[in-house]
Design a protein around this motif. Structure first.
Motif, PDB file in Angstrom:
ATOM      1  N   UNK A 138      12.213  38.395  30.245  1.00  9.86           N
ATOM      2  CA  UNK A 138      12.996  37.934  29.469  1.00  9.86           C
ATOM      3  C   UNK A 138      13.148  36.762  30.182  1.00  9.86           C
ATOM      4  N   UNK A 139      12.809  36.180  30.793  1.00 10.91           N
ATOM      5  CA  UNK A 139      13.667  34.787  31.438  1.00 10.91           C
ATOM      6  C   UNK A 139      14.316  34.163  30.931  1.00 10.91           C
ATOM      7  N   UNK A 140      14.131  34.034  29.924  1.00  8.19           N
ATOM      8  CA  UNK A 140      14.527  32.763  28.200  1.00  8.19           C
ATOM      9  C   UNK A 140      15.459  33.324  27.877  1.00  8.19           C
ATOM     10  N   UNK A 141      15.485  35.074  28.160  1.00 10.10           N
ATOM     11  CA  UNK A 141      17.111  35.774  27.919  1.00 10.10           C
ATOM     12  C   UNK A 141      17.263  34.979  26.196  1.00 10.10           C
ATOM     13  N   UNK A 187      20.563  36.726  23.546  1.00 12.98           N
ATOM     14  CA  UNK A 187      20.577  35.701  22.090  1.00 12.98           C
ATOM     15  C   UNK A 187      20.823  36.515  20.651  1.00 12.98           C
ATOM     16  N   UNK A 188      20.398  37.644  20.838  1.00 13.97           N
ATOM     17  CA  UNK A 188      19.589  38.587  18.687  1.00 13.97           C
ATOM     18  C   UNK A 188      20.949  39.867  19.837  1.00 13.97           C
ATOM     19  N   UNK A 189      20.846  39.999  20.683  1.00 10.98           N
ATOM     20  CA  UNK A 189      22.211  41.104  21.057  1.00 10.98           C
ATOM     21  C   UNK A 189      23.735  40.202  20.259  1.00 10.98           C
ATOM     22  N   UNK A 190      23.686  39.044  20.717  1.00 10.82           N
ATOM     23  CA  UNK A 190      25.168  38.425  20.061  1.00 10.82           C
ATOM     24  C   UNK A 190      25.305  38.118  19.408  1.00 10.82           C
ATOM     25  N   UNK A 249      16.561  26.705  22.235  1.00  9.62           N
ATOM     26  CA  UNK A 249      17.449  27.422  22.753  1.00  9.62           C
ATOM     27  C   UNK A 249      16.697  28.806  22.335  1.00  9.62           C
ATOM     28  N   UNK A 250      17.079  29.718  23.006  1.00  7.15           N
ATOM     29  CA  UNK A 250      16.923  31.402  22.393  1.00  7.15           C
ATOM     30  C   UNK A 250      18.605  31.682  21.653  1.00  7.15           C
ATOM     31  N   UNK A 251      19.769  30.889  21.373  1.00  5.78           N
ATOM     32  CA  UNK A 251      20.683  31.351  20.943  1.00  5.78           C
ATOM     33  C   UNK A 251      20.145  30.983  19.314  1.00  5.78           C
ATOM     34  N   UNK A 252      19.474  29.334  19.306  1.00  3.31           N
ATOM     35  CA  UNK A 252      19.269  29.350  17.763  1.00  3.31           C
ATOM     36  C   UNK A 252      17.944  29.740  17.712  1.00  3.31           C
ATOM     37  N   UNK A 284      17.889  32.690  18.181  1.00  4.27           N
ATOM     38  CA  UNK A 284      18.434  33.837  17.464  1.00  4.27           C
ATOM     39  C   UNK A 284      19.432  34.180  15.882  1.00  4.27           C
ATOM     40  N   UNK A 285      19.797  32.810  15.648  1.00  2.91           N
ATOM     41  CA  UNK A 285      20.368  32.175  14.851  1.00  2.91           C
ATOM     42  C   UNK A 285      19.662  32.302  13.678  1.00  2.91           C
ATOM     43  N   UNK A 286      18.644  31.933  13.953  1.00  9.24           N
ATOM     44  CA  UNK A 286      18.149  32.093  12.586  1.00  9.24           C
ATOM     45  C   UNK A 286      17.337  32.934  12.178  1.00  9.24           C
ATOM     46  N   UNK A 287      16.876  33.106  13.596  1.00  9.23           N
ATOM     47  CA  UNK A 287      15.507  35.027  13.154  1.00  9.23           C
ATOM     48  C   UNK A 287      16.777  36.324  12.267  1.00  9.23           C
ATOM     49  N   UNK A 288      17.879  36.384  12.827  1.00  9.46           N
ATOM     50  CA  UNK A 288      18.974  37.121  12.281  1.00  9.46           C
ATOM     51  C   UNK A 288      19.532  36.886  11.064  1.00  9.46           C
ATOM     52  N   UNK A 289      19.240  35.738  10.068  1.00 16.27           N
ATOM     53  CA  UNK A 289      19.765  35.753   8.943  1.00 16.27           C
ATOM     54  C   UNK A 289      19.366  36.090   7.658  1.00 16.27           C
TER      55      UNK A 289
END
Length: 106
Positions: free
Chosen positions: A9-12, A16-19, A96-99, A101-106
């Protein structure tokens, strides 16, 4: 949301998913069917693979869980034989991993 992240998980993506409120189980090294089952793949909602060298896990995951969404988040090209079973394949250099994570958790 129950998520399994397999591979380095080099790109974390896991943090991001946990957040975003997901419960993330991590699998590293060579991933086998028994490891996927122990990690909770049968009840998971999302499988994120970060190592295309382990693309053979995608058909196994889909066999174990008909409702799971599958994502490859890696810089390398996804092998042709799994493309039909993927919901999404993204290069970490492009999103970005944050973007993600936001998309797949909605």
């Amino acid at each position: 949301m129950e998520v399994i992240v397999a591979g380095p998980d080099e790109d974390e993506i896991a943090p991001a998913l946990e957040a975003e409120g997901a419960t993330v189980s991590r699998l590293e090294g060579v991933v086998s069917r028994p490891e996927l089952e122990t990690a909770g793949i049968v009840d998971a909602e999302l499988y994120v693979l970060t190592d295309v060298g382990q693309a053979t896990t995608i058909p196994i995951v889909c066999d174990l869980n008909d409702d799971i969404r599958t994502v490859v988040y890696a810089r390398d090209t996804v092998p042709e034989f799994v493309r039909g079973q993927l919901d999404l394949a993204l290069d970490p250099q492009l999103i970005d991993p944050i973007v993600l994570a936001e998309e797949v958790t909605d």
